[in-house]
Design a protein around this motif. Sequence first.
Motif, PDB file in Angstrom:
ATOM      1  N   LYS A 108       0.812  -1.212   0.000  1.00  0.00           N
ATOM      2  CA  LYS A 108       0.000   0.000   0.000  1.00  0.00           C
ATOM      3  C   LYS A 108       0.847   1.265   0.000  1.00  0.00           C
ATOM      4  O   LYS A 108       0.335   2.358  -0.272  1.00  0.00           O
ATOM      5  CB  LYS A 108      -0.925  -0.018   1.225  1.00  0.00           C
ATOM      6  N   GLN A 109       2.122   1.153   0.298  1.00  0.00           N
ATOM      7  CA  GLN A 109       2.996   2.318   0.307  1.00  0.00           C
ATOM      8  C   GLN A 109       3.163   2.873  -1.109  1.00  0.00           C
ATOM      9  O   GLN A 109       3.097   2.135  -2.093  1.00  0.00           O
ATOM     10  CB  GLN A 109       4.356   1.954   0.903  1.00  0.00           C
ATOM     11  N   SER A 110       3.424   4.171  -1.194  1.00  0.00           N
ATOM     12  CA  SER A 110       3.497   4.816  -2.492  1.00  0.00           C
ATOM     13  C   SER A 110       4.810   4.552  -3.224  1.00  0.00           C
ATOM     14  O   SER A 110       4.871   4.656  -4.455  1.00  0.00           O
ATOM     15  CB  SER A 110       3.306   6.331  -2.335  1.00  0.00           C
ATOM     16  N   ASP A 111       5.864   4.197  -2.498  1.00  0.00           N
ATOM     17  CA  ASP A 111       7.148   3.967  -3.155  1.00  0.00           C
ATOM     18  C   ASP A 111       7.230   2.548  -3.698  1.00  0.00           C
ATOM     19  O   ASP A 111       6.439   1.678  -3.339  1.00  0.00           O
ATOM     20  CB  ASP A 111       8.304   4.223  -2.184  1.00  0.00           C
ATOM     21  N   ILE A 112       8.206   2.319  -4.572  1.00  0.00           N
ATOM     22  CA  ILE A 112       8.440   0.999  -5.151  1.00  0.00           C
ATOM     23  C   ILE A 112       9.784   0.482  -4.677  1.00  0.00           C
ATOM     24  O   ILE A 112      10.792   1.184  -4.769  1.00  0.00           O
ATOM     25  CB  ILE A 112       8.409   1.052  -6.696  1.00  0.00           C
ATOM     26  N   GLY A 113       9.789  -0.745  -4.161  1.00  0.00           N
ATOM     27  CA  GLY A 113      11.013  -1.346  -3.652  1.00  0.00           C
ATOM     28  C   GLY A 113      11.800  -2.062  -4.737  1.00  0.00           C
ATOM     29  O   GLY A 113      11.405  -2.090  -5.905  1.00  0.00           O
ATOM     30  N   PRO A 114      12.917  -2.675  -4.352  1.00  0.00           N
ATOM     31  CA  PRO A 114      13.784  -3.330  -5.343  1.00  0.00           C
ATOM     32  C   PRO A 114      13.110  -4.472  -6.092  1.00  0.00           C
ATOM     33  O   PRO A 114      13.324  -4.628  -7.297  1.00  0.00           O
ATOM     34  CB  PRO A 114      14.963  -3.823  -4.500  1.00  0.00           C
ATOM     35  N   PHE A 115      12.302  -5.275  -5.402  1.00  0.00           N
ATOM     36  CA  PHE A 115      11.620  -6.368  -6.094  1.00  0.00           C
ATOM     37  C   PHE A 115      10.674  -5.823  -7.160  1.00  0.00           C
ATOM     38  O   PHE A 115      10.576  -6.363  -8.266  1.00  0.00           O
ATOM     39  CB  PHE A 115      10.834  -7.230  -5.101  1.00  0.00           C
ATOM     40  N   GLY A 116       9.978  -4.745  -6.822  1.00  0.00           N
ATOM     41  CA  GLY A 116       9.058  -4.143  -7.775  1.00  0.00           C
ATOM     42  C   GLY A 116       9.767  -3.563  -8.982  1.00  0.00           C
ATOM     43  O   GLY A 116       9.317  -3.737 -10.117  1.00  0.00           O
ATOM     44  N   VAL A 117      10.885  -2.885  -8.741  1.00  0.00           N
ATOM     45  CA  VAL A 117      11.633  -2.285  -9.850  1.00  0.00           C
ATOM     46  C   VAL A 117      12.148  -3.360 -10.799  1.00  0.00           C
ATOM     47  O   VAL A 117      12.014  -3.256 -12.026  1.00  0.00           O
ATOM     48  CB  VAL A 117      12.803  -1.439  -9.315  1.00  0.00           C
ATOM     49  N   ILE A 118      12.743  -4.395 -10.241  1.00  0.00           N
ATOM     50  CA  ILE A 118      13.303  -5.469 -11.069  1.00  0.00           C
ATOM     51  C   ILE A 118      12.206  -6.147 -11.883  1.00  0.00           C
ATOM     52  O   ILE A 118      12.357  -6.381 -13.092  1.00  0.00           O
ATOM     53  CB  ILE A 118      14.036  -6.498 -10.182  1.00  0.00           C
ATOM     54  N   THR A 119      11.092  -6.463 -11.236  1.00  0.00           N
ATOM     55  CA  THR A 119       9.984  -7.128 -11.925  1.00  0.00           C
ATOM     56  C   THR A 119       9.415  -6.246 -13.028  1.00  0.00           C
ATOM     57  O   THR A 119       9.135  -6.719 -14.138  1.00  0.00           O
ATOM     58  CB  THR A 119       8.875  -7.498 -10.925  1.00  0.00           C
ATOM     59  N   LEU A 120       9.263  -4.965 -12.733  1.00  0.00           N
ATOM     60  CA  LEU A 120       8.706  -4.031 -13.708  1.00  0.00           C
ATOM     61  C   LEU A 120       9.608  -3.917 -14.931  1.00  0.00           C
ATOM     62  O   LEU A 120       9.138  -3.989 -16.078  1.00  0.00           O
ATOM     63  CB  LEU A 120       8.535  -2.672 -13.048  1.00  0.00           C
TER      64      LEU A 120
END
Length: 260
Positions: A108-120
Amino acid sequence: MPRTSPLDGLRFAFGTLTVFPVRVTRWDREAARGGMLCAPLAGLAVGTAAAAAGLVLLFLGAGGPLAAVATVAVPAVLTRGLHLDGLADTADGLGSGKPAEDALRIMKQSDIGPFGVITLVLALLAQAAALAQVYDASWARGAGAAVVSATVARLTLTLAARAGVPAARPEGLGAAVAGVVPVRGAVVTAVAVAGAGAAAGAFLGPYDMVRSVLAVVLSLAAAEVLLHHCTRRFGGVTGDVFGGLAETAATTALVVLSLG
């Protein structure tokens, strides 16, 4: 409660899943059921716009890679990037390895973490690379791949909203649509989309017909694996999970359609 018309479902689908100027007049579960059943139609519209952007660039002399990037960009624009954001948030939640409550808080947090960046990054690269290969082989196959992938991506939302799949939170879009679609309706919609994909592929030849059906089937299988994992980890679905399912299906479809 007012009787639900097919237009209520269409408005719900286009109003919640796209940026098209459609006014949603009803937010109750009856309208949500119609909307989730109409979700593939919203995908068809998005995919058609994406294919048009790619074809315009090809006809203007651009190569397959640039046409592919444009084709990937259009769905992101037409959905305000919500599905991509959902994919990244879902990856962060799953990658955190934390209990459901903490994982949902991270999502729910507005920032994107490392897992999200890599997957994206990997998902967008895979989509663009697959489309570039298909466009280089045939402009018609490239356009067809754009439409099929966008449509099957929204079909996964129909299936994820079927009865028996709970919501992970009591609020949000996930809670609004969780469990609203009868299982029979979800299956009929899936068969209809697979049949339409086969019919479209038949114009390019028997191999493309089979490949289109495989793309639909394997995309739904990949999304079902992710759905099962998310419901086990989070206790149900959220709006982010819906977005992650859509992007997973779209990526899988494009990869399958680029093979052979």
